[in-house]
Design a protein around this motif. Structure first.
Motif, short mmCIF file in Angstrom:
data_model
loop_
_atom_site.label_atom_id
_atom_site.label_comp_id
_atom_site.label_asym_id
_atom_site.label_seq_id
_atom_site.Cartn_x
_atom_site.Cartn_y
_atom_site.Cartn_z
N GLU B 76 0.54 -1.57 0.29
CA GLU B 76 0.02 0.13 -0.09
C GLU B 76 0.76 1.26 0.38
O GLU B 76 1.94 1.38 0.72
N ALA B 77 0.25 2.16 -1.33
CA ALA B 77 1.44 3.38 -0.61
C ALA B 77 2.95 2.93 -0.86
O ALA B 77 4.20 2.45 -2.45
N GLN B 78 3.13 3.13 0.25
CA GLN B 78 5.19 3.21 0.12
C GLN B 78 5.97 1.63 0.75
O GLN B 78 6.67 1.48 1.15
N ALA B 79 4.32 1.10 1.86
CA ALA B 79 4.58 -0.70 1.78
C ALA B 79 4.49 -0.89 0.23
O ALA B 79 4.11 -1.17 -0.20
N GLY B 80 5.25 -2.59 1.15
CA GLY B 80 5.62 -3.82 0.00
C GLY B 80 6.98 -4.19 0.41
O GLY B 80 7.36 -4.85 1.17
N LEU B 81 7.40 -4.90 -1.50
CA LEU B 81 8.46 -5.90 -0.59
C LEU B 81 9.72 -4.33 -1.12
O LEU B 81 9.83 -3.85 -2.28
N PHE B 82 10.49 -4.71 -0.36
CA PHE B 82 11.56 -3.54 -0.53
C PHE B 82 13.33 -4.81 -1.62
O PHE B 82 12.78 -4.58 -2.96
N GLU B 83 13.95 -4.42 -0.52
CA GLU B 83 15.19 -4.71 -1.06
C GLU B 83 15.05 -6.51 -1.23
O GLU B 83 15.00 -7.28 -0.52
N VAL B 84 16.21 -7.61 -2.69
CA VAL B 84 16.10 -8.53 -2.85
C VAL B 84 18.26 -8.53 -2.41
O VAL B 84 18.94 -7.82 -2.91
N MET B 85 18.95 -9.30 -1.48
CA MET B 85 20.00 -9.57 -0.50
C MET B 85 20.38 -10.27 -1.02
O MET B 85 19.88 -11.62 -0.03
N LEU B 86 21.85 -11.07 -1.65
CA LEU B 86 22.56 -12.22 -1.00
C LEU B 86 23.58 -12.33 -0.38
O LEU B 86 23.90 -11.56 0.29
N ALA B 87 23.56 -13.82 -0.20
CA ALA B 87 23.58 -13.87 1.10
C ALA B 87 25.76 -14.07 1.24
O ALA B 87 25.54 -14.03 -0.34
N PRO B 88 26.39 -13.55 1.91
CA PRO B 88 28.02 -13.84 0.41
C PRO B 88 28.61 -15.19 0.22
O PRO B 88 29.18 -15.46 -0.64
N ASP B 89 27.59 -16.11 0.97
CA ASP B 89 27.75 -17.65 0.71
C ASP B 89 26.72 -18.04 -0.04
O ASP B 89 26.09 -19.47 -0.94
N PHE B 90 25.59 -17.03 -0.91
CA PHE B 90 24.99 -17.46 -1.96
C PHE B 90 25.31 -19.18 -2.93
O PHE B 90 24.22 -19.30 -3.61
N ALA B 91 26.39 -18.35 -3.56
CA ALA B 91 26.92 -19.50 -4.73
C ALA B 91 26.77 -20.59 -3.85
O ALA B 91 25.98 -21.72 -4.70
N ASP B 92 27.01 -21.46 -2.66
CA ASP B 92 27.17 -22.12 -1.96
C ASP B 92 25.84 -23.02 -1.40
O ASP B 92 25.04 -23.71 -1.32
N SER B 93 25.53 -21.36 -0.78
CA SER B 93 23.71 -22.02 0.27
C SER B 93 22.69 -21.40 -0.92
O SER B 93 21.41 -22.35 -0.26
N GLY B 94 22.86 -20.92 -1.80
CA GLY B 94 21.27 -20.52 -2.17
C GLY B 94 21.03 -19.46 -1.14
O GLY B 94 19.63 -19.59 -1.70
N LEU B 95 20.90 -18.88 -0.01
CA LEU B 95 20.83 -17.92 0.28
C LEU B 95 20.57 -16.71 -0.38
O LEU B 95 21.54 -15.64 -0.06
N LEU B 96 19.16 -16.12 0.69
CA LEU B 96 18.81 -14.79 -0.12
C LEU B 96 18.38 -13.88 1.35
O LEU B 96 17.74 -14.71 1.72
N TYR B 97 18.13 -12.53 1.09
CA TYR B 97 17.34 -11.98 2.32
C TYR B 97 16.20 -10.81 1.71
O TYR B 97 16.74 -10.89 0.55
N LEU B 98 15.65 -10.87 2.30
CA LEU B 98 14.35 -10.02 1.21
C LEU B 98 13.86 -8.69 2.51
O LEU B 98 13.20 -9.57 4.27
N SER B 99 13.52 -7.58 2.05
CA SER B 99 12.86 -7.14 3.43
C SER B 99 11.68 -6.50 3.10
O SER B 99 11.48 -5.96 1.46
#
Lengths: 149, 363
Positions: B76-99
């Motif tokens: 709503e308005a300014q609210a929603g899905l914001f950032e996606v950021m890969l974990a430092p070990d993404f290549a191995d773990s596949g982990l990512l962060y979402l705000s």
């Protein structure tokens, strides 16, 4: 004899001035109170300077909002007197305050931010601003009374 | 050559030769894209504010179906899905962060989640942090993230607009930066940890709405940009535990023209490195390290919404000495700017039909 429309117009202009200037001064004091509550020292010079800056910076926009509110509320009050025969000294202050409250509500609904005028975030701030409008309504009532007396 | 007006507080001027570049539209049809991350295989992940995560494959094609498994967001308005950021070990773990924003119009704030991406969808999603208290309205969430070299991350937050005085209250998360370990715990050297009345996640306070963040590894500096009200957008160098003054200090005034505070600066608060008055509405921020534009080495790039440009900030010893307005020819609000692994700049335009644009050298 002053034309029939001139006295209400003068009353409207005076009501607009009183509501706008009082509202500007009131909201400045609420904003400064919020800053002071955070620990800042507000000297009299700072208070007077900030109040003057708001009369230049805030009052013009606020005047536009007040003008629309009063332009609707005061004539409606005159028309509605037939069904709600309150004394003018009560009717017009009430109408002006209700009109401004409606203007705040509409502005907050349309503006992208939750509350357009920071002083109206609290009930006390809103009531104080509406008090300014009531004062303007009282001035309008006095002008009309002057014409009819 | 672009000459800017004399109104900015920091040295600007700008008589720099325009870098020779070309703008290429990579993807169109993104709904209010907010952030992007570069995948090791050459693809990209792009967030759309209404709550979708989109995959741009290695051929630059936008995968039609959004990535599955994204948490439910309050959009709503300014609210929603914001950032996606890969974990430092993404290549191995596949982990990512979402705000993202959680809650509803009457009670919401910013959350940080982590999930595993397998190239198709997200799994094993978990909520690592939610800012509190939940507040009313749909304004000022922050939502940007940066990794620090000590395996912690910093998440930016906003003051919720109506709650601006709470940015001075270390007892909540409004108007602050928080620092967490990569699995969401409180690092044991967080600056407010010894203060029993403060939230342990806090890293700095006194912010309004932090929309860009960059860690400069060469200078060991964490830099953020934040929206001021009408005027007073800021670039700040973050010191752990510091207070940046909002709303006690600001170079801006309220949108109505009213003074929020009589003070532009006060001794108790860390002043900005730079402020933009009138506002440009800074959004993303990137530090250029790459080979494609040698003249831009070490410069900061700040995307702007109202300003409809990217502001290049040239620094000497950490001090901004000149600025240059770029990409105004797009005529678009720009939500994010990133430096790709290829050394090109990537921009996201903030529209209902937004685009991913690549900036490449002219030749």
């Amino acid at each position: 004899m002053m034309a029939r429309w001139k006295t209400p117009l003068l009353g409207f202009v005076l009501a607009l001035l009183v509501t706008t200037l009082s509202g500007s001064l009131i909201q400045t004091q609420f904003n400064l109170a919020a800053i002071a509550a955070l620990g800042a020292e507000i000297s009299l010079t700072t208070r007077l300077g900030t109040s003057a800056q708001d009369l230049l910076g805030f009052a013009p926009l606020y005047a536009a909002m007040v003008a629309v509110a009063l332009a609707v509320a005061l004539p409606l009050a005159t028309l509605g007197w037939r069904w709600l025969p309150l004394p003018p000294g009560l009717l017009y202050p009430l109408a002006a305050a209700l009109g401004l409250w409606l203007a705040f509500t509409i502005a907050d609904a349309l503006a992208p931010m939750p509350t357009l005028i920071a002083a109206t975030r609290s009930l006390s701030g809103t009531l104080a601003m509406l008090g300014g409008a009531a004062l303007g309504g009282l001035v309008y009532a006095c002008c009309r009374a002057g014409r009819t007396s | 050559m672009k000459r800017l007006g004399p109104w900015l507080a920091a040295p600007l001027l700008v008589g720099l030769a325009h870098a020779d570049y070309r703008l290429e539209t990579v993807v169109e049809g993104l709904e209010h894209p907010w952030s992007l991350a570069f995948l090791p295989d050459g693809g990209m992940l792009v967030t759309e504010r209404p709550g979708r995560l989109r995959l741009v494959d290695t051929d630059g094609e936008l995968r039609e179906a959004p990535v599955a498994g994204v948490p439910e967001v309050f959009a709503e308005a300014q609210a929603g899905l914001f950032e996606v950021m890969l974990a430092p070990d993404f290549a191995d773990s596949g982990l990512l962060y979402l705000s993202y924003a959680y809650g509803d119009l009457s009670a919401n704030n910013t959350c940080l989640g982590r999930a595993r991406f397998n190239g198709e969808g997200l799994s094993a999603g978990e909520v690592l942090f939610c800012a509190s208290p939940a507040k009313r309205g749909a304004s000022h969430y922050g939502g940007r993230m940066a990794l620090l070299p000590d395996e912690t991350l910093v998440l930016t937050l906003g003051d919720g607009f109506d709650y601006r005085e709470q940015a001075q209250n270390a007892g909540n998360h409004l108007g602050s930066l928080v620092r967490l370990t990569l699995d969401g715990r409180v690092p044991d050297d967080n600056p407010f940890l010894g203060d029993g009345s403060a939230r342990p996640e806090l890293y700095s306070i006194g912010h309004r709405n932090v929309q860009g963040i960059v860690y400069d590894d060469e200078r060991d500096e964490l830099l953020i940009n934040e929206h001021g009200p009408r005027g007073g957008d800021e670039l700040n160098r973050i010191q752990p535990g510091a207070n940046y003054g909002w709303p006690l200090t600001s170079h801006g005034v309220d949108y109505t023209g009213a003074r929020i505070t009589p003070f532009r600066e006060l001794p108790a608060f860390t002043p900005p490195l730079l402020h933009w008055t009138p506002s440009i509405a800074p959004s993303g921020m990137a530090l250029y390290r790459g080979d494609a534009f040698p003249d831009w080495q070490g410069d900061l790039f700040v995307s702007a919404l109202a300003g409809q440009q990217v502001r290049r900030l040239i620094r000497e010893e950490g001090r901004v000495v000149e600025q240059q307005a770029l990409f105004e020819e797009l005529g678009a609000r720009i939500r994010d700017v990133r430096v790709g692994p290829d050394g090109y700049l990537y921009l996201l335009t903030d529209h209902a039909e937004g685009a991913l644009v690549r900036v490449v050298p002219e030749e």
